[in-house]
Design an enzyme around this catalytic site. Structure first.
Site, mmCIF file in Angstrom:
data_model
loop_
_atom_site.group_PDB
_atom_site.id
_atom_site.type_symbol
_atom_site.label_atom_id
_atom_site.label_comp_id
_atom_site.label_asym_id
_atom_site.label_seq_id
_atom_site.Cartn_x
_atom_site.Cartn_y
_atom_site.Cartn_z
ATOM 1 N N CYS A 10 0.567 -1.443 -0.208
ATOM 2 C CA CYS A 10 0.205 -0.107 0.101
ATOM 3 C C CYS A 10 1.004 0.800 0.352
ATOM 4 C CB CYS A 10 -1.049 0.158 1.186
ATOM 5 S SG CYS A 10 -0.218 0.413 2.587
ATOM 6 N N ALA A 11 0.366 2.335 -0.374
ATOM 7 C CA ALA A 11 1.193 3.409 0.058
ATOM 8 C C ALA A 11 2.224 3.668 1.087
ATOM 9 C CB ALA A 11 0.706 4.615 0.447
#
Lengths: 106, 490
Positions: A10-11
Site C-alpha cells: 500500500c502507500a
C-alpha cells in the site's frame, strides 16, 4: 516444500500491516502456513527481484492507480498480482483476502 | 431516480475524464522519482528536527543553560548536517529513484546528481563583514545577542583602512560549500537537478553510452567504468551552465531558480487559497478511492518542506513570528492538520461509533478503526464504511479538512497561536502530541479544537447514514426471517 510468500503493498505499508495480522490469523485458523508481509508501493520493483521474492502480490485499493505499472513488473517477474477488493480491505477481512491470494497461487 | 442517475453520470465523468490524466501525471517518471526520492530525505529531516528542538528548548532558562554548557552548539552541528542540508539528500534520492525505476544500477546516478548540484552553485560565501556594515547592516553583536557596534560604526572604521586591506577584508570567503543552498533555499533546484540527472543518466545508459570492457575483466572492475561516460557528460554540461551563468549573469542557476520559481511557489502554497485547495484535493482524490494523501503529499512536499525549513531557521534564531517572515502553511500543516487522524479528519466518525452508532456496520468498522485513528490511518473507514463514493458522508468528508485548514490558517496568521516551529513530526504521530511537538502547548490546544470541529461536522451526517444502515440491516433481517418462515411453511 517451502512456505509460500504473500506480499501486500500500500502507500506506506502501514494500513496494510493491519490486514496482514488478520490474514495470518485466518491462515492459522485454516492450518495453512504462509509468510505474509506488507510493504510500501515504492519497494515493489526491488522486492519482486530480490532474494525474498513473493509468490503472489496484492495491492491495496488506494494505490490501484499504479496497478498497470505494477502489473508489468509482476508479469516480468512471473508473479501473479491483483488489487484487493475495497470492501474486504475496509473491513479488514483477512479470510476473504487470504482466499484471493490462494486463488492466485493455484 | 433522476438524482442517482445524475450522480453516477458525474462520478463517471470524474472517473473517466478527470482522474485518468491526473493519474497519468502522478505516474510519470519525474513525479514518481520526486515522491519516492524525497522519502530518502525524511529520516534526516526528522532526526535533524529533534536536534533543532534540543538546541532551542522553548523554556528560556533551559535554553540559556544549554547554550552556556556548549551543548547547544553540538546539537546545532547535528541539525546542520541532517535537516540543514536536506536539498542535498533530495538531489541524491530523486536521481537514485529515477534510475532505479528504470532498472539500472542507481547509486552512481545519485552521486552524479550530488556532484551536479554542487557544481551548479557558487562555492563561496559573502563575507560576514559585508552584511554587518552600513546603515542597513546588522552591526556586530556579542554572544548574548547585544549589539556592541552599529553597522554605521563598523563601516566608518573599515573606511579608515587602506584600500587594499578593505578589499581583502570584504572579499567572499572561498574554499567552502555554502550550506544556504543545501537547505531549504536550494530545494526546488535540487528536485530539478535530481530529475534531470536521473533522466539524462538513464537515457545515456539505455543508448549504450558506456565503456564496455572485454569479458575477461572482473565485473567489479568493469562496473566502475559504466558510470563514467554518463556522469562525465552530465558534469561537463553542468559545468558549462555554471560557467555561462557566472560569466554572463554574475550569478548561478540556483539563485535564479530560487528567485523565479521557488519564492513564488512557496508564496502560493503559503496562502489562504493554497491551504484550502490542498485541503480540498486530499478528500477529493480519496472520494474516488485513490490515495489523496499520498498524491498531494508528493506534489506539495517539495514546496512545503522548504516552508518548514524556513520556520526552523527562524525558530533557531529566536525570530519565529509572522512579522519576521514565518510561514503559516508548512509540511506539518499538511501532515498534522489537514490529514489529522487520517485523510478527511475522520475522528468525528470514530467518536460517533463510540457513543451513538446503532448499525452493525458502523460499530464493526469503528472497532477496527479505533487504534489506527490514533496513528492517523483511516483506510478501514475509507473503504469499509465506506467513505469512498458514498454520497451520505461526502459533505463532511470534504468540508472538515477545508474548514480546519482555513481556520488553522487564520489563527496562525493573526497570531492567536504561534507559527509552526519547524519540527518535523512524522505523519503517524498521534494527534495533540504532534500539535505539542510542532508548535507548543497552544498548538496542542488548537489541534484539540480542530478535532472537536471534526466531531461537530461529522455527527449529523453520520447519524443519518447510521439510520439508513440500521434500516437496511433491519429490512434484511426481516426478509431473511420471512424467507425462513416461507421455507418452514412448505
Amino acid at each position: 516444500m517451502t512456505k509460500k510468500i504473500i506480499m501486500l503493498a500500500c502507500a506506506g505499508g502501514m494500513s496494510t500491516s493491519l490486514l496482514v495480522t488478520k490474514m495470518k490469523a485466518a491462515a492459522k485458523a485454516n492450518g495453512a502456513d504462509y509468510d505474509i508481509f506488507a510493504t510500501a508501493a515504492a519497494e515493489i520493483p526491488d522486492r519482486l527481484t530480490g532474494d525474498h521474492r513473493p509468490d503472489v502480490l496484492l495491492l491495496g485499493p488506494q494505490i490501484r492507480y499504479i496497478a498497470e505499472k505494477a502489473q508489468v513488473i509482476a508479469d516480468q517477474a512471473g508473479i501473479p498480482m491483483t488489487v484487493i477488493n475495497m470492501h474486504d480491505y475496509g473491513t479488514m477481512n483477512g479470510v476473504n483476502v487470504l482466499k484471493t491470494a490462494e486463488d492466485l497461487l493455484d | 431516480m433522476d438524482n442517482t442517475q445524475s450522480k453516477s453520470a458525474f462520478s463517471n465523468f470524474i472517473n473517466n475524464k478527470i482522474l485518468p490524466p491526473v493519474m497519468k501525471f502522478v505516474n510519470t517518471k519525474p513525479v514518481k522519482a520526486l515522491q519516492d526520492g524525497m522519502v530518502y530525505a525524511l529520516p534526516f529531516i526528522i532526526i535533524g528536527s529533534v536536534f533543532l528542538i534540543l538546541s532551542n528548548i522553548p523554556i528560556p532558562a533551559v535554553a540559556a543553560a544549554m547554550k552556556a554548557s556548549g551543548w547547544a552548539a553540538f546539537f546545532n552541528q547535528a541539525y546542520t548536517v541532517t535537516f540543514g542540508i536536506m536539498a542535498l539528500w533530495a538531489a541524491v534520492g530523486i536521481a537514485y529513484v529515477y534510475v532505479r525505476n528504470e532498472g539500472y544500477e542507481a547509486l552512481p546516478a545519485g552521486l552524479t546528481s550530488m556532484a551536479t548540484f554542487l557544481l551548479l552553485q557558487t562555492l563561496n560565501i559573502a563575507n560576514p563583514l559585508v552584511g554587518a556594515m552600513g546603515k542597513a547592516g546588522t552591526g556586530i553583536t556579542n554572544a548574548a545577542g547585544k549589539t556592541v557596534m552599529s553597522g554605521t560604526a563598523v563601516a566608518a572604521n573599515i573606511d579608515k583602512l587602506p584600500h587594499a586591506l578593505q578589499g581583502f577584508l570584504t572579499s567572499p570567503v572561498t574554499g567552502v560549500i555554502n550550506i544556504t543552498w543545501l537547505g531549504g533555499q536550494g530545494m526546488i533546484a535540487a528536485i530539478l537537478c535530481g530529475i534531470l540527472v536521473g533522466w539524462a543518466y538513464s537515457a545515456m545508459i539505455r543508448k549504450g553510452w558506456k565503456i564496455t570492457l572485454p569479458e575477461q575483466v572482473p565485473s567489479s572492475v568493469a562496473n566502475q567504468f559504466t558510470a563514467m561516460i554518463p556522469a562525465g557528460v552530465i558534469l561537463i554540461v553542468a559545468m558549462l551552465i555554471y560557467a555561462a551563468f557566472s560569466a554572463f549573469g554574475n550569478t548561478d542557476v540556483l539563485q535564479l531558480i530560487y528567485k523565479l520559481l521557488q519564492t513564488p511557489l512557496q508564496g502560493l502554497s503559503d496562502s489562504f487559497g493554497g491551504a484550502v485547495i490542498i485541503a480540498f484535493l486530499v478528500p477529493f482524490f480519496w472520494f474516488f478511492g485513490v490515495h489523496g494523501g499520498l498524491i498531494m503529499g508528493g506534489i506539495t512536499s517539495g514546496i512545503l518542506i522548504p516552508n518548514t525549513f524556513d520556520n526552523a531557521a527562524l525558530y533557531k534564531a529566536g525570530k519565529l513570528t509572522i512579522a519576521q517572515g514565518a510561514h503559516v502553511v508548512t509540511n506539518e500543516f499538511y501532515n498534522n492538520f489537514i490529514n489529522l487522524t487520517g485523510s478527511g479528519i475522520t475522528l468525528g466518525l470514530v467518536v460517533f461509533t463510540l457513543v451513538a452508532a446503532h448499525s452493525v456496520q458502523f460499530k464493526t468498522i469503528g472497532k477496527i478503526e479505533f487504534v489506527p485513528a490514533l496513528f492517523n490511518i483511516n483506510e478501514p473507514f475509507l473503504f469499509g464504511l465506506p467513505i469512498v463514493m458514498n454520497p451520505f458522508l461526502a459533505i463532511p468528508f470534504f468540508l472538515t479538512p477545508v474548514i480546519v485548514a482555513a481556520s488553522t490558517y487564520l489563527v496562525i496568521r493573526f497570531g492567536i497561536v504561534p507559527p509552526l516551529n519547524g519540527f518535523a513530526a512524522p505523519w503517524t504521530t498521534p494527534a495533540i502530541i504532534s500539535g505539542f511537538l510542532i508548535g507548543g502547548w497552544k498548538m496542542a490546544i488548537w489541534q484539540t479544537i480542530t478535532l472537536l470541529m471534526s466531531v461537530g461536522i461529522y455527527f449529523p451526517f453520520a447519524k443519518k447514514y447510521d439510520a439508513i444502515l440500521t434500516k437496511q440491516e433491519h429490512d434484511k433481517a426481516v426478509a431473511e426471517a420471512a424467507a425462513g418462515n416461507a421455507e418452514a411453511a412448505k
